[in-house]
Scaffold this motif. Structure first.
Motif, PDB file in Angstrom:
ATOM      1  N   LEU A 189       0.835  -1.203   0.000  1.00  0.00           N
ATOM      2  CA  LEU A 189       0.000   0.000   0.000  1.00  0.00           C
ATOM      3  C   LEU A 189       0.870   1.253   0.000  1.00  0.00           C
ATOM      4  O   LEU A 189       0.564   2.230  -0.700  1.00  0.00           O
ATOM      5  CB  LEU A 189      -0.946  -0.006   1.205  1.00  0.00           C
ATOM      6  N   GLU A 190       1.949   1.231   0.764  1.00  0.00           N
ATOM      7  CA  GLU A 190       2.861   2.374   0.793  1.00  0.00           C
ATOM      8  C   GLU A 190       3.489   2.587  -0.582  1.00  0.00           C
ATOM      9  O   GLU A 190       3.619   3.723  -1.050  1.00  0.00           O
ATOM     10  CB  GLU A 190       3.944   2.162   1.844  1.00  0.00           C
ATOM     11  N   GLU A 191       3.857   1.518  -1.232  1.00  0.00           N
ATOM     12  CA  GLU A 191       4.431   1.617  -2.582  1.00  0.00           C
ATOM     13  C   GLU A 191       3.421   2.237  -3.556  1.00  0.00           C
ATOM     14  O   GLU A 191       3.781   3.087  -4.378  1.00  0.00           O
ATOM     15  CB  GLU A 191       4.827   0.220  -3.048  1.00  0.00           C
ATOM     16  N   ALA A 192       2.166   1.841  -3.455  1.00  0.00           N
ATOM     17  CA  ALA A 192       1.126   2.408  -4.318  1.00  0.00           C
ATOM     18  C   ALA A 192       0.935   3.898  -4.025  1.00  0.00           C
ATOM     19  O   ALA A 192       0.797   4.707  -4.941  1.00  0.00           O
ATOM     20  CB  ALA A 192      -0.191   1.654  -4.122  1.00  0.00           C
ATOM     21  N   MET A 193       0.942   4.268  -2.752  1.00  0.00           N
ATOM     22  CA  MET A 193       0.778   5.668  -2.371  1.00  0.00           C
ATOM     23  C   MET A 193       1.980   6.500  -2.819  1.00  0.00           C
ATOM     24  O   MET A 193       1.826   7.646  -3.231  1.00  0.00           O
ATOM     25  CB  MET A 193       0.579   5.788  -0.860  1.00  0.00           C
ATOM     26  N   LYS A 208       6.121  12.353  -0.116  1.00  0.00           N
ATOM     27  CA  LYS A 208       7.150  11.465   0.447  1.00  0.00           C
ATOM     28  C   LYS A 208       8.491  12.193   0.520  1.00  0.00           C
ATOM     29  O   LYS A 208       9.195  12.094   1.527  1.00  0.00           O
ATOM     30  CB  LYS A 208       7.293  10.193  -0.379  1.00  0.00           C
ATOM     31  N   HIS A 209       8.845  12.913  -0.517  1.00  0.00           N
ATOM     32  CA  HIS A 209      10.109  13.643  -0.518  1.00  0.00           C
ATOM     33  C   HIS A 209      10.151  14.655   0.620  1.00  0.00           C
ATOM     34  O   HIS A 209      11.160  14.787   1.308  1.00  0.00           O
ATOM     35  CB  HIS A 209      10.314  14.326  -1.866  1.00  0.00           C
ATOM     36  N   PHE A 210       9.047  15.376   0.818  1.00  0.00           N
ATOM     37  CA  PHE A 210       9.034  16.432   1.826  1.00  0.00           C
ATOM     38  C   PHE A 210       9.070  15.884   3.255  1.00  0.00           C
ATOM     39  O   PHE A 210       9.807  16.396   4.086  1.00  0.00           O
ATOM     40  CB  PHE A 210       7.812  17.340   1.659  1.00  0.00           C
ATOM     41  N   VAL A 211       8.284  14.844   3.534  1.00  0.00           N
ATOM     42  CA  VAL A 211       8.216  14.335   4.923  1.00  0.00           C
ATOM     43  C   VAL A 211       9.262  13.265   5.199  1.00  0.00           C
ATOM     44  O   VAL A 211       9.474  12.892   6.347  1.00  0.00           O
ATOM     45  CB  VAL A 211       6.808  13.809   5.279  1.00  0.00           C
ATOM     46  N   VAL A 218       1.220   6.914   5.818  1.00  0.00           N
ATOM     47  CA  VAL A 218       0.487   5.880   5.093  1.00  0.00           C
ATOM     48  C   VAL A 218      -0.138   4.878   6.064  1.00  0.00           C
ATOM     49  O   VAL A 218      -1.295   4.479   5.884  1.00  0.00           O
ATOM     50  CB  VAL A 218       1.380   5.173   4.050  1.00  0.00           C
ATOM     51  N   ALA A 219       0.589   4.493   7.098  1.00  0.00           N
ATOM     52  CA  ALA A 219       0.033   3.549   8.081  1.00  0.00           C
ATOM     53  C   ALA A 219      -1.219   4.130   8.732  1.00  0.00           C
ATOM     54  O   ALA A 219      -2.240   3.447   8.857  1.00  0.00           O
ATOM     55  CB  ALA A 219       1.084   3.197   9.131  1.00  0.00           C
ATOM     56  N   GLY A 220      -1.155   5.386   9.130  1.00  0.00           N
ATOM     57  CA  GLY A 220      -2.329   6.031   9.712  1.00  0.00           C
ATOM     58  C   GLY A 220      -3.455   6.185   8.694  1.00  0.00           C
ATOM     59  O   GLY A 220      -4.634   6.008   9.018  1.00  0.00           O
ATOM     60  N   TYR A 221      -3.075   6.503   7.466  1.00  0.00           N
ATOM     61  CA  TYR A 221      -4.074   6.704   6.416  1.00  0.00           C
ATOM     62  C   TYR A 221      -4.834   5.413   6.111  1.00  0.00           C
ATOM     63  O   TYR A 221      -6.061   5.412   6.034  1.00  0.00           O
ATOM     64  CB  TYR A 221      -3.404   7.235   5.147  1.00  0.00           C
ATOM     65  N   VAL A 222      -4.117   4.303   5.921  1.00  0.00           N
ATOM     66  CA  VAL A 222      -4.812   3.058   5.561  1.00  0.00           C
ATOM     67  C   VAL A 222      -5.621   2.502   6.731  1.00  0.00           C
ATOM     68  O   VAL A 222      -6.569   1.754   6.512  1.00  0.00           O
ATOM     69  CB  VAL A 222      -3.872   1.989   4.960  1.00  0.00           C
ATOM     70  N   GLY A 267       8.614   9.446   7.839  1.00  0.00           N
ATOM     71  CA  GLY A 267       7.394  10.236   7.985  1.00  0.00           C
ATOM     72  C   GLY A 267       6.306   9.770   7.040  1.00  0.00           C
ATOM     73  O   GLY A 267       5.123   9.713   7.404  1.00  0.00           O
ATOM     74  N   PHE A 268       6.700   9.415   5.803  1.00  0.00           N
ATOM     75  CA  PHE A 268       5.729   8.933   4.826  1.00  0.00           C
ATOM     76  C   PHE A 268       5.167   7.579   5.253  1.00  0.00           C
ATOM     77  O   PHE A 268       3.956   7.345   5.157  1.00  0.00           O
ATOM     78  CB  PHE A 268       6.361   8.847   3.436  1.00  0.00           C
ATOM     79  N   SER A 269       6.029   6.687   5.743  1.00  0.00           N
ATOM     80  CA  SER A 269       5.558   5.383   6.223  1.00  0.00           C
ATOM     81  C   SER A 269       4.534   5.559   7.334  1.00  0.00           C
ATOM     82  O   SER A 269       3.501   4.877   7.354  1.00  0.00           O
ATOM     83  CB  SER A 269       6.731   4.531   6.729  1.00  0.00           C
TER      84      SER A 269
END
Length: 184
Positions: A9-13, A21-24, A33-37, A28-30
């Motif tokens: 899911l993280e790869e898809a996001m 992803k670059h900014f955070v 995404v964990a919170g988002y899914v 931070g992106f992981s």
């Protein structure tokens, strides 16, 4: 299995939100995404629309550094995925345009193609994404009104910066205002 599923899911996001992803950063992106899914689990056989609620989710993350900027960056990236995935729309040919009598243009209403988004931002998110995508210089992350036209042409995705008057004209035309009134 759960770890591999979350990684997929993280790869898809990441494919839809490389600027965020670059900014955070990777960690931070992981976490995002964990919170988002958890909040918006995938309910489809495809991951194409997995990130549709990501900008709204980012808006709830008040502890995120430069949250307003990241939210606008996510909004731009969502618009780009929508443009990329939009259905193919017919366009007017040069012959069809030439066939319109000159006196009819004033009252003509234009219908945009589905693969077009007109966006207004308070932060230079398109310029930042240009730094991620094309290795352009990164802008200062400070408020600065800017306008972007995102569109697809012959299966290529484009985004152009606009002036305020160009944005206002296009916004009027997209909203269905007749050409003569929009120009006025």
């Amino acid at each position: 299995y759960r770890g591999m599923y979350l990684a997929r899911l993280e790869e898809a996001m990441e494919g839809d939100y490389p600027g965020v992803k670059h900014f955070v950063g990777d960690e931070g992106f992981s976490d995002l995404v964990a919170g988002y899914v958890d909040a918006y689990p995938s309910r489809s056989y495809t991951l194409n629309r997995l990130g549709d609620h990501f900008p709204a989710f980012v808006a709830t993350r008040t502890a995120l550094p430069k949250q307003e900027f990241v939210c606008e960056l996510a909004r731009l990236e969502l618009a780009l995925t929508e443009v990329f995935d939009a259905v193919e729309s017919p366009v007017l040919s040069a012959e069809a345009i030439a066939a319109i009598p000159p006196d009819a243009w004033e009252n003509a209403r234009l219908k945009p193609v589905a693969a077009l988004r007109l966006l207004a931002f308070q932060y230079p998110v398109s310029a930042y994404l240009g730094g991620v995508d094309e290795e352009n210089p990164f802008p200062r992350i400070q408020p600065k009104d800017n306008w972007v036209l995102a569109y697809r042409n012959q299966y290529s995705l484009y985004r152009d910066s606009l002036s305020r008057p160009a944005y206002q004209l296009l916004n009027a035309l997209i909203s269905g205002v007749p050409v003569g009134e929009a120009i006025g």
